[in-house]
Design a protein around this motif. Structure first.
Motif, PDB file in Angstrom:
ATOM      1  N   ASN A  44       0.818  -1.222   0.000  1.00 37.08           N
ATOM      2  CA  ASN A  44       0.000   0.000   0.000  1.00 37.08           C
ATOM      3  C   ASN A  44       0.852   1.274   0.000  1.00 37.08           C
ATOM      4  OD1 ASN A  44       0.900  -0.580   2.605  1.00 37.08           O
ATOM      5  ND2 ASN A  44      -0.913   0.273   3.593  1.00 37.08           N
ATOM      6  N   LEU A  45       2.168   1.127   0.066  1.00 37.64           N
ATOM      7  CA  LEU A  45       3.070   2.282  -0.031  1.00 37.64           C
ATOM      8  C   LEU A  45       3.006   2.809  -1.459  1.00 37.64           C
ATOM      9  CD1 LEU A  45       5.417   4.089   1.017  1.00 37.64           C
ATOM     10  CD2 LEU A  45       6.967   2.225   0.410  1.00 37.64           C
ATOM     11  N   LYS A  46       2.721   4.095  -1.575  1.00 35.24           N
ATOM     12  CA  LYS A  46       2.626   4.687  -2.910  1.00 35.24           C
ATOM     13  C   LYS A  46       4.016   4.734  -3.562  1.00 35.24           C
ATOM     14  CE  LYS A  46      -1.475   7.504  -2.258  1.00 35.24           C
ATOM     15  NZ  LYS A  46      -1.823   7.059  -0.903  1.00 35.24           N
ATOM     16  N   THR A  47       4.062   4.342  -4.820  1.00 34.62           N
ATOM     17  CA  THR A  47       5.309   4.311  -5.574  1.00 34.62           C
ATOM     18  C   THR A  47       5.977   5.686  -5.570  1.00 34.62           C
ATOM     19  OG1 THR A  47       4.420   2.561  -6.952  1.00 34.62           O
ATOM     20  CG2 THR A  47       6.325   3.712  -7.815  1.00 34.62           C
ATOM     21  N   THR A  48       5.177   6.754  -5.659  1.00 35.52           N
ATOM     22  CA  THR A  48       5.749   8.108  -5.680  1.00 35.52           C
ATOM     23  C   THR A  48       6.519   8.391  -4.388  1.00 35.52           C
ATOM     24  OG1 THR A  48       3.638   8.992  -4.910  1.00 35.52           O
ATOM     25  CG2 THR A  48       4.086   9.173  -7.263  1.00 35.52           C
ATOM     26  N   GLN A  49       5.986   7.940  -3.253  1.00 33.00           N
ATOM     27  CA  GLN A  49       6.666   8.166  -1.977  1.00 33.00           C
ATOM     28  C   GLN A  49       7.971   7.372  -1.895  1.00 33.00           C
ATOM     29  OE1 GLN A  49       6.083  10.402   0.452  1.00 33.00           O
ATOM     30  NE2 GLN A  49       4.555  11.163  -0.980  1.00 33.00           N
ATOM     31  N   LEU A  50       7.903   6.123  -2.349  1.00 31.46           N
ATOM     32  CA  LEU A  50       9.094   5.282  -2.336  1.00 31.46           C
ATOM     33  C   LEU A  50      10.167   5.864  -3.252  1.00 31.46           C
ATOM     34  CD1 LEU A  50      10.406   2.721  -1.267  1.00 31.46           C
ATOM     35  CD2 LEU A  50       9.285   1.443  -3.095  1.00 31.46           C
ATOM     36  N   ARG A  51       9.756   6.311  -4.430  1.00 33.62           N
ATOM     37  CA  ARG A  51      10.701   6.889  -5.390  1.00 33.62           C
ATOM     38  C   ARG A  51      11.295   8.196  -4.866  1.00 33.62           C
ATOM     39  NH1 ARG A  51      12.562   3.855  -8.970  1.00 33.62           N
ATOM     40  NH2 ARG A  51      11.187   2.304  -9.804  1.00 33.62           N
ATOM     41  N   LYS A  52      10.472   8.983  -4.179  1.00 34.30           N
ATOM     42  CA  LYS A  52      10.936  10.255  -3.620  1.00 34.30           C
ATOM     43  C   LYS A  52      12.045   9.987  -2.586  1.00 34.30           C
ATOM     44  CE  LYS A  52       8.921  14.337  -1.448  1.00 34.30           C
ATOM     45  NZ  LYS A  52       7.699  14.896  -0.892  1.00 34.30           N
ATOM     46  N   PHE A  53      11.809   9.033  -1.708  1.00 38.56           N
ATOM     47  CA  PHE A  53      12.776   8.650  -0.685  1.00 38.56           C
ATOM     48  C   PHE A  53      14.038   8.075  -1.334  1.00 38.56           C
ATOM     49  CE2 PHE A  53      14.050   5.425   2.655  1.00 38.56           C
ATOM     50  CZ  PHE A  53      14.586   6.352   3.527  1.00 38.56           C
ATOM     51  N   PHE A  54      13.829   7.184  -2.282  1.00 41.59           N
ATOM     52  CA  PHE A  54      14.950   6.552  -2.968  1.00 41.59           C
ATOM     53  C   PHE A  54      15.742   7.587  -3.775  1.00 41.59           C
ATOM     54  CE2 PHE A  54      16.675   3.651  -6.383  1.00 41.59           C
ATOM     55  CZ  PHE A  54      17.611   3.050  -5.557  1.00 41.59           C
ATOM     56  N   GLY A  55      15.048   8.534  -4.382  1.00 40.61           N
ATOM     57  CA  GLY A  55      15.701   9.608  -5.144  1.00 40.61           C
ATOM     58  C   GLY A  55      16.615  10.442  -4.264  1.00 40.61           C
ATOM     59  N   ASP A  88       0.556  10.744   6.839  1.00 38.66           N
ATOM     60  CA  ASP A  88      -0.032   9.485   6.377  1.00 38.66           C
ATOM     61  C   ASP A  88       0.284   9.186   4.908  1.00 38.66           C
ATOM     62  OD1 ASP A  88      -1.228   7.296   7.480  1.00 38.66           O
ATOM     63  OD2 ASP A  88      -3.253   7.856   6.880  1.00 38.66           O
ATOM     64  N   LEU A  89       1.457   9.624   4.464  1.00 41.13           N
ATOM     65  CA  LEU A  89       1.881   9.373   3.090  1.00 41.13           C
ATOM     66  C   LEU A  89       2.616   8.034   2.967  1.00 41.13           C
ATOM     67  CD1 LEU A  89       3.193  12.958   2.221  1.00 41.13           C
ATOM     68  CD2 LEU A  89       1.013  11.925   1.540  1.00 41.13           C
ATOM     69  N   ILE A  90       3.153   7.567   4.090  1.00 43.62           N
ATOM     70  CA  ILE A  90       3.814   6.252   4.108  1.00 43.62           C
ATOM     71  C   ILE A  90       3.234   5.433   5.261  1.00 43.62           C
ATOM     72  CG2 ILE A  90       5.970   7.016   3.009  1.00 43.62           C
ATOM     73  CD1 ILE A  90       7.276   7.036   5.805  1.00 43.62           C
ATOM     74  N   PRO A  91       3.147   4.112   5.092  1.00 45.87           N
ATOM     75  CA  PRO A  91       2.618   3.270   6.173  1.00 45.87           C
ATOM     76  C   PRO A  91       3.555   3.219   7.378  1.00 45.87           C
ATOM     77  CG  PRO A  91       2.886   2.010   4.111  1.00 45.87           C
ATOM     78  CD  PRO A  91       3.484   3.357   3.897  1.00 45.87           C
ATOM     79  N   LYS A  92       2.990   3.009   8.558  1.00 44.98           N
ATOM     80  CA  LYS A  92       3.761   2.921   9.791  1.00 44.98           C
ATOM     81  C   LYS A  92       4.828   1.828   9.698  1.00 44.98           C
ATOM     82  CE  LYS A  92       3.283   2.271  14.826  1.00 44.98           C
ATOM     83  NZ  LYS A  92       4.689   2.056  14.944  1.00 44.98           N
ATOM     84  N   HIS A 131       9.005  -3.988  -4.676  1.00 46.36           N
ATOM     85  CA  HIS A 131       7.769  -3.203  -4.596  1.00 46.36           C
ATOM     86  C   HIS A 131       7.151  -3.062  -5.982  1.00 46.36           C
ATOM     87  CE1 HIS A 131       5.282   0.487  -4.182  1.00 46.36           C
ATOM     88  NE2 HIS A 131       5.008  -0.023  -2.994  1.00 46.36           N
ATOM     89  N   LYS A 132       7.986  -2.810  -6.971  1.00 47.42           N
ATOM     90  CA  LYS A 132       7.519  -2.712  -8.363  1.00 47.42           C
ATOM     91  C   LYS A 132       6.885  -4.038  -8.799  1.00 47.42           C
ATOM     92  CE  LYS A 132       7.174  -0.844 -12.444  1.00 47.42           C
ATOM     93  NZ  LYS A 132       6.009   0.016 -12.636  1.00 47.42           N
ATOM     94  N   PHE A 133       7.516  -5.133  -8.432  1.00 50.79           N
ATOM     95  CA  PHE A 133       7.012  -6.470  -8.764  1.00 50.79           C
ATOM     96  C   PHE A 133       5.624  -6.696  -8.157  1.00 50.79           C
ATOM     97  CE2 PHE A 133       6.637 -10.973  -7.453  1.00 50.79           C
ATOM     98  CZ  PHE A 133       6.658 -11.584  -8.710  1.00 50.79           C
ATOM     99  N   TYR A 134       5.433  -6.308  -6.913  1.00 48.66           N
ATOM    100  CA  TYR A 134       4.157  -6.556  -6.227  1.00 48.66           C
ATOM    101  C   TYR A 134       3.058  -5.562  -6.578  1.00 48.66           C
ATOM    102  CZ  TYR A 134       6.521 -10.087  -3.527  1.00 48.66           C
ATOM    103  OH  TYR A 134       7.216 -11.211  -3.165  1.00 48.66           O
TER     104      TYR A 134
END
Length: 136
Positions: A44-55, A88-92, A131-134
């Motif tokens: 349920n983690l939004k890809t945009t949030q993950l990419r922002k952090f990873f970026g 609440d943009l990323i899960p706990k 995450h991309k796979f799932y």
């Protein structure tokens, strides 16, 4: 590594490490490994949030010729994550596991901290891939 591991098991295992570079690549990158478990638990983690952090981490990596060059940016990731969690943009679960992993980066001398950071980057890369796979 079995698929019966939970994100809590991963957190517990990481907490036993002295520093992140003590973690074997196979343990986090392999199918059924830590990154796979984290990605599955955080679909349920939004890809945009993950990419922002990873970026942000990728940008730090460009300057990672020494720990001193990235130290401030590394510590600033924590309040950024806290802010994303608070809004609440990323899960706990994702926030908790990232904080656990990051706590193992600032260990040892500057050379070791840099090595820990490189493991952190690889670990996060693996999470992004799973995450991309799932989520695709």
């Amino acid at each position: 590594m079995s698929n019966s591991m939970s994100i809590e098991d991963v957190k517990r295992d990481i907490s036993t490490l002295e520093k992140l570079s003590d973690l074997e690549v196979k343990k986090y990158a392999d199918t059924g490994g830590y990154a796979d478990i984290i990605a599955q638990a955080n679909k349920n983690l939004k890809t945009t949030q993950l990419r922002k952090f990873f970026g942000a981490i990728r940008n730090m990596e460009k300057n990672a010729s020494s720990w001193e060059n990235i130290e401030a940016d590394f510590y600033l990731l924590k309040p950024q994550l806290a802010n994303a969690r608070g809004r609440d943009l990323i899960p706990k679960g994702f926030y908790d596991i990232m904080m656990s992993i990051m706590d193992k980066v600032d260990r040892g001398d500057d050379k070791e901290k840099l090595e820990n950071f490189r493991v952190f980057v690889s670990f996060l890369e693996s999470i992004v891939a799973y995450h991309k796979f799932y989520t695709s």
